[in-house]
Design a protein around this motif. Sequence first.
Motif, PDB file in Angstrom:
ATOM      1  N   PRO A   1      64.739  83.391  43.901  1.00 39.24           N
ATOM      2  CA  PRO A   1      64.119  84.114  45.022  1.00 39.24           C
ATOM      3  C   PRO A   1      62.666  83.721  45.277  1.00 39.24           C
ATOM      4  N   LEU A   2      61.998  83.106  44.290  1.00 38.38           N
ATOM      5  CA  LEU A   2      60.657  82.579  44.526  1.00 38.38           C
ATOM      6  C   LEU A   2      60.630  81.703  45.774  1.00 38.38           C
ATOM      7  N   LEU A   3      61.724  80.953  46.022  1.00 43.49           N
ATOM      8  CA  LEU A   3      61.731  80.002  47.130  1.00 43.49           C
ATOM      9  C   LEU A   3      61.813  80.671  48.493  1.00 43.49           C
ATOM     10  N   TYR A   4      62.568  81.798  48.580  1.00 41.66           N
ATOM     11  CA  TYR A   4      62.911  82.290  49.915  1.00 41.66           C
ATOM     12  C   TYR A   4      62.711  83.789  50.124  1.00 41.66           C
ATOM     13  N   ASN A   5      62.701  84.585  49.068  1.00 43.69           N
ATOM     14  CA  ASN A   5      62.693  86.034  49.235  1.00 43.69           C
ATOM     15  C   ASN A   5      61.352  86.519  49.796  1.00 43.69           C
ATOM     16  N   SER A   6      61.417  87.471  50.742  1.00 42.72           N
ATOM     17  CA  SER A   6      60.190  87.969  51.365  1.00 42.72           C
ATOM     18  C   SER A   6      59.276  88.640  50.345  1.00 42.72           C
ATOM     19  N   ASN A   7      59.852  89.226  49.279  1.00 46.50           N
ATOM     20  CA  ASN A   7      59.031  89.868  48.245  1.00 46.50           C
ATOM     21  C   ASN A   7      58.142  88.875  47.505  1.00 46.50           C
ATOM     22  N   TRP A   8      58.554  87.608  47.522  1.00 48.84           N
ATOM     23  CA  TRP A   8      57.820  86.582  46.786  1.00 48.84           C
ATOM     24  C   TRP A   8      56.890  85.773  47.704  1.00 48.84           C
ATOM     25  N   ARG A   9      56.709  86.209  48.953  1.00 47.58           N
ATOM     26  CA  ARG A   9      55.921  85.419  49.898  1.00 47.58           C
ATOM     27  C   ARG A   9      54.488  85.209  49.400  1.00 47.58           C
ATOM     28  N   GLU A  10      53.893  86.253  48.838  1.00 47.66           N
ATOM     29  CA  GLU A  10      52.515  86.129  48.336  1.00 47.66           C
ATOM     30  C   GLU A  10      52.396  85.021  47.298  1.00 47.66           C
TER      31      GLU A  10
ATOM     32  N   GLY B   1      45.937  90.314  42.025  1.00 48.57           N
ATOM     33  CA  GLY B   1      45.735  90.339  43.468  1.00 48.57           C
ATOM     34  C   GLY B   1      47.003  90.209  44.285  1.00 48.57           C
ATOM     35  N   ILE B   2      48.104  90.760  43.786  1.00 50.64           N
ATOM     36  CA  ILE B   2      49.373  90.722  44.522  1.00 50.64           C
ATOM     37  C   ILE B   2      50.072  92.067  44.390  1.00 50.64           C
ATOM     38  N   SER B   3      51.038  92.295  45.272  1.00 51.67           N
ATOM     39  CA  SER B   3      51.798  93.549  45.208  1.00 51.67           C
ATOM     40  C   SER B   3      53.031  93.420  44.320  1.00 51.67           C
ATOM     41  N   LEU B   4      53.599  92.205  44.243  1.00 52.70           N
ATOM     42  CA  LEU B   4      54.791  91.986  43.415  1.00 52.70           C
ATOM     43  C   LEU B   4      54.397  91.966  41.943  1.00 52.70           C
ATOM     44  N   THR B   5      55.135  92.721  41.120  1.00 55.12           N
ATOM     45  CA  THR B   5      54.817  92.730  39.687  1.00 55.12           C
ATOM     46  C   THR B   5      56.002  92.283  38.844  1.00 55.12           C
ATOM     47  N   ASP B   6      56.849  91.412  39.386  1.00 60.29           N
ATOM     48  CA  ASP B   6      57.861  90.772  38.550  1.00 60.29           C
ATOM     49  C   ASP B   6      57.125  89.878  37.558  1.00 60.29           C
ATOM     50  N   THR B   7      57.423  90.031  36.287  1.00 58.25           N
ATOM     51  CA  THR B   7      56.657  89.301  35.268  1.00 58.25           C
ATOM     52  C   THR B   7      56.769  87.786  35.414  1.00 58.25           C
ATOM     53  N   ALA B   8      57.900  87.301  35.957  1.00 61.40           N
ATOM     54  CA  ALA B   8      58.021  85.851  36.173  1.00 61.40           C
ATOM     55  C   ALA B   8      56.958  85.380  37.164  1.00 61.40           C
ATOM     56  N   ALA B   9      56.737  86.165  38.222  1.00 62.68           N
ATOM     57  CA  ALA B   9      55.718  85.816  39.215  1.00 62.68           C
ATOM     58  C   ALA B   9      54.328  85.841  38.594  1.00 62.68           C
ATOM     59  N   LEU B  10      54.073  86.833  37.753  1.00 62.56           N
ATOM     60  CA  LEU B  10      52.758  86.959  37.140  1.00 62.56           C
ATOM     61  C   LEU B  10      52.461  85.804  36.190  1.00 62.56           C
ATOM     62  N   PHE B  11      53.480  85.328  35.476  1.00 64.09           N
ATOM     63  CA  PHE B  11      53.269  84.198  34.573  1.00 64.09           C
ATOM     64  C   PHE B  11      52.968  82.915  35.357  1.00 64.09           C
ATOM     65  N   ILE B  12      53.550  82.795  36.552  1.00 66.39           N
ATOM     66  CA  ILE B  12      53.231  81.630  37.381  1.00 66.39           C
ATOM     67  C   ILE B  12      51.748  81.659  37.752  1.00 66.39           C
ATOM     68  N   LEU B  13      51.257  82.847  38.133  1.00 62.08           N
ATOM     69  CA  LEU B  13      49.844  82.967  38.499  1.00 62.08           C
ATOM     70  C   LEU B  13      48.938  82.849  37.272  1.00 62.08           C
ATOM     71  N   LEU B  14      49.427  83.288  36.111  1.00 63.73           N
ATOM     72  CA  LEU B  14      48.648  83.144  34.878  1.00 63.73           C
ATOM     73  C   LEU B  14      48.315  81.680  34.623  1.00 63.73           C
ATOM     74  N   LYS B  15      49.254  80.838  34.996  1.00 60.26           N
ATOM     75  CA  LYS B  15      49.046  79.402  34.823  1.00 60.26           C
ATOM     76  C   LYS B  15      47.755  78.945  35.488  1.00 60.26           C
ATOM     77  N   GLN B  16      47.463  79.495  36.673  1.00 58.97           N
ATOM     78  CA  GLN B  16      46.266  79.075  37.390  1.00 58.97           C
ATOM     79  C   GLN B  16      44.993  79.420  36.620  1.00 58.97           C
ATOM     80  N   ARG B  17      45.057  80.472  35.835  1.00 60.55           N
ATOM     81  CA  ARG B  17      43.886  80.861  35.036  1.00 60.55           C
ATOM     82  C   ARG B  17      43.727  79.994  33.789  1.00 60.55           C
ATOM     83  N   LEU B  18      44.857  79.567  33.244  1.00 58.58           N
ATOM     84  CA  LEU B  18      44.828  78.926  31.927  1.00 58.58           C
ATOM     85  C   LEU B  18      44.708  77.407  31.984  1.00 58.58           C
TER      86      LEU B  18
END
Length: 1009
Positions: free
Chosen positions: A687-696, A656-673
């Motif tokens: 960039p997770l902290l500040y980059n606009s691409n990581w806002r979601e 459910g996000i537009s960013l597909t950096d695998t680091a971001a996806l693994f963070i969200l995977l945590k919520q499932r597991l």
Amino acid sequence: MPTEVTFESFERELNRLVESFGKRLAELKQPGYAEAQLRDDFLNPMFRALGWDMENRAGLIQKEREVEIESATQIGGGRKRADYLFRTDKRDRFVCEAKKPAEDLHARYAFQAKRYAWNKGVWVAVLTDFEELKVYLVGGKPRIDEPQVGEWKSWHFRQYPLIAREIWDLLARDKIAADGIDQLLEALPKKAIGTGKARQQWLIKPDRSRALDSDFLEFLDATRRDLAADIYKHNNHAELLEGNKLTESVQRIIDRILFLRICEDRDIDTGQRLESIVEKWRKNTGDEDTGRHAYQQPFELHDAPPADYGTCGIRAPKDSLWHQVVRHFRALDRRPPTHVPFFNGNLFKPDYTEAIVISDEWLAGFIGDLSDDESPYLFNVIDVEILGSVYERFLGKVVRPQGRGITIEDKPEVRKAGGVYYTPRYIVNYIVEQTAGKLLNGIASEKATEGLKAFATRTEKLRLLDPACGSGSFLIRAFERVCEHWQKRLTAALPPRIEKEARTVWEKKHRALCWVDVETGDVHLTVELKRKILTQNIYGVDLDAAAVEVTQLSLYLKMLENENRTTLHRQRELLAAETDIALLPPLQDNIKCGNSLIASDFSMLPADLVRVHAFDWPVQFAPIMKAGGFDAVIGNPPYGAELNDEERQYLQKSFGISLTDTAALFILLKQRLLKPHGLGGYIVPKPLLYNSNWREIREKIIVELSIACDCGKVWPEVKLEQVICVLEKASKTSAYTSASRVGQAIRHFGKLDKNLCAEFQFILSNVTPTEVKLAQKLKLSARYLGHILKNQRGAMLQSSVSAGTGFYTVLGGKQIGRFCLAETPKGRLAKAAVTDAKALVKSNSVLVQNIVAHIENPVDHIRIIATVLPNELQGNSVILDTINQLSVAAPFSALFVAALLNSKLINWFTYRFIFARAIRTMHFDAPVTDRIPLCNLDFSSPADKDCHDTVVEQVDRLLLLVPKLRSAVSESETATLQNAIAAAEQRMDALVYQLYGLTPDEINIVEGS
């Protein structure tokens, strides 16, 4: 209570020891005076006087105690450990090898001390018989024929009173804990100086590239290349090139031999040593019946190999050395009579590699290199984590034929990422402690008054996962942390020695969990308990099958750490009914191969699912997922893995996000597991902290955020900075902890409100609550520089610039200085070439370097560099797009804005609360000026207007002084102008502080940072 340790108390004790040693010298140099007596009489008192806890009065478990004292263990004909290992803060610091005074401190002893230090990853080794004390700097692989290389200090005992201060500064416990050795090493030259003694050439600052892991990686790379060439020469090429069979074969063969050599050096009974197999084979070489008689192995090979055994076209000859080694593997994978050890697990499971032909010459040479008494590698000493760091890089490479030879090259994904980077141990330790450690501490504190049964039940239910485990570094530490949890609880429950009867009953009752060392009283976990910890608590997944193998190998080695034939035999005696249990547990249900991010709903086509290694968590870990999920999910997930369009679209829809950096996806995977209130800990790109691409991602995790730790650049070779995020699923807390990395330490600053993320438009980290309070005060006016100016880059006219004539003077970023033009113009431009109005300098505007300077020394900070162009240059100058022009609206003066931008306060605020203390390339564009707070000035107020004008006067003064300084000739003129400029800048900063209403304490916050 122990006496306070000071230099004076050490000096007194040292003088006493020297006097006693001198009086008894003739007696002490007799052969009958043993090394153990020397330790008790002289060395232990000396180190105790230096502040070391020699008796472990703190009651720490063996792994954590300050001084680890080794007994003389004979392994393979020679002792393989130094006498003392000193550590502070759980970090190994230096080693000491002790010898009795009757012996000379000859070359072999120096080699032993340096070899132990090098294998433990410490820079300093001490060798002493008290009569002499030698200190070695271990900057590279030791050689037995170079005893003087690295000799840093050498003292005779009669010198000790004269150089007591030097000994204290070098070896005192508190000096070591304060990184005293590191500071001394830092002062050494980086390169050899002069052409003196050979040893002096090595008294240089240690080079990280000469450390054990780097050297061992080179050794394994060379070994892999040679073995691959040997296999390719003697086997069917077509089968070897099928998939990654050549790479897999090489790794598996090396894995097995290396595992056995580590077991042999640790004195774990493997039936017979590899070296003895080679010796027997050599003795029988040339005998027609070698295959039948050369190797008197009590167990036969399996009657028939498994279906997937393979042949690679040729079956290994029965009289070959490899055939004899394979027979050894098979014996270790069978269930023999109880008097012979066996391993099982997955390590020696039969496979196609056992049918491969390997030349006798290569195999005998490799085993010989690993078994040589003068080998630099001590496999009983090398930490499993160091082997893991080697294997992590090992996994990123593939072996393939090239022409007539073999090449080893990076895998495509590794080339894209710029290399493989092993997570440093201090990062792993921190993440594991903030997740698994917190959960374990909760169990320990909640059940402190209950029996071991309740403690065991809660601990056994803990499920710890790394979904991208690589070589297993996080899982190794998680396993180790659970073991420490058990060991501390059992140690606390053990009755005192004086209660002999109660102690005996207790030991018998808990013999399945631990055994107690009679001499030291240390509690040791049984192999059976460690097997349970591995199979019940530790889980991992990786896309790379080789990584899964390496993780299992690493966990096996960690499980067998500190075990030897004596400890294993004792445990078999205590657990006589269970002696037929294999030593290594099967881990195929714990460590699995698959794609953690893509499930089988990816495609209807089986070929697609196989290609992506589709992995369904509810299927693969059904009991855990049905019970709610894992208790902790940890790791260093892959960053920016290459995805095709189909995979990208699937992941965008799935997460459910537009960013597909695998680091971001693994963070969200945590919520499932994770189960509710489970903890997730990752190190991911900053960039997770500040980059606009990581806002979601920020919006999805902020509610669950527990810790945000700014790590800066963990890997010097990697451009990206990193951040550690610790998350708690279903968290209801309103605050998280701000933290940062300082060297190898993590510093917590305090709690920050999660609403700050929306207020500052990024996740704050590496700032204190006090700094945040000041930043919020600066923003109270709700006015920003963007309200009074327009921020625009200059024009892209670089291609038209010439060094010759032209109407316009061309200025680029390098030409802009603080209150001046810093360099000669970039060139000239004809009037006709200027077709973009952004190139023209407007009135009442400030020019700023587009790239903001980041400075690391003496402390990290930024410098916004701004000036106002003199009136006479405005009409005939143009600016390139490396300059930002800030067109200021009246009644504000451009000089006033220049003062703000060059002030300490605005630089402090911008670095921390806009740029997130990043060291990336920072551009000074409109999104920055739109967030820089503006003081609340009312020009209808005479006082406010006067304050504005006073600031302008200071800038006018600086615009005159700074150019004069740049053209100053004499030292006197330079000194006078520097003084005047410093005074003007101080007045300017003081006025800015006044404008924003800072108190003296708040000014100290800015000035102090």
